[in-house]
Write an enzyme that holds these catalytic residues in place. Sequence first.
Site, PDB file in Angstrom:
ATOM      1  N   ASP A   4     -39.894  29.649  85.428  1.00 27.88           N
ATOM      2  CA  ASP A   4     -40.682  30.678  85.381  1.00 27.88           C
ATOM      3  C   ASP A   4     -41.083  31.062  86.519  1.00 27.88           C
ATOM      4  O   ASP A   4     -42.728  31.144  87.199  1.00 27.88           O
ATOM      5  CB  ASP A   4     -41.110  31.420  84.523  1.00 27.88           C
ATOM      6  CG  ASP A   4     -41.501  32.761  84.117  1.00 27.88           C
ATOM      7  OD1 ASP A   4     -40.934  33.744  84.596  1.00 27.88           O
ATOM      8  OD2 ASP A   4     -42.953  33.536  83.859  1.00 27.88           O
ATOM      9  N   CYS A  57     -38.448  37.929  87.556  1.00 29.45           N
ATOM     10  CA  CYS A  57     -38.917  39.512  86.645  1.00 29.45           C
ATOM     11  C   CYS A  57     -37.813  39.837  87.602  1.00 29.45           C
ATOM     12  O   CYS A  57     -37.702  41.820  87.642  1.00 29.45           O
ATOM     13  CB  CYS A  57     -39.699  39.339  86.549  1.00 29.45           C
ATOM     14  SG  CYS A  57     -41.030  39.309  88.097  1.00 29.45           S
TER      15      CYS A  57
END
Length: 125
Positions: A4, A57
């Site tokens: 991530d 994101c």
Amino acid sequence: VLCDVPCGGDGTLRKSPLKLSRWSVAAGLGAHALQLAILLRGAALLRPGGRLVYSTCALDPLQDEAVVSAALQQEPALALLDPAEALPPETLASLRYSRGLSSWAVPHPDFETERAMYRSWEEAA
């Protein structure tokens, strides 16, 4: 292994509109190298037959598809799985996804003044 990675944050603009004033092309371009390094480190830690998940994101293909593409080119043991192969049917049934891009434009590192776009990292360098 879950990677991530930090990103330019353009995918969070709806919930954090002030981020738009701090966003820049250079930040997105700069994130690519770090994201790729993290993804390649994740690949190095992966057990044979293990699963590596890349998460960001960002909406920018230079931080998404371009990073995955570069990792696949540098690590021949990696393979991109179709969601139908990677996820259980009950998860897949509620998931909206698309295949992603296979090509993307690369902006000039000083895009704010140069306004030039290229077809590859090599052209932009």
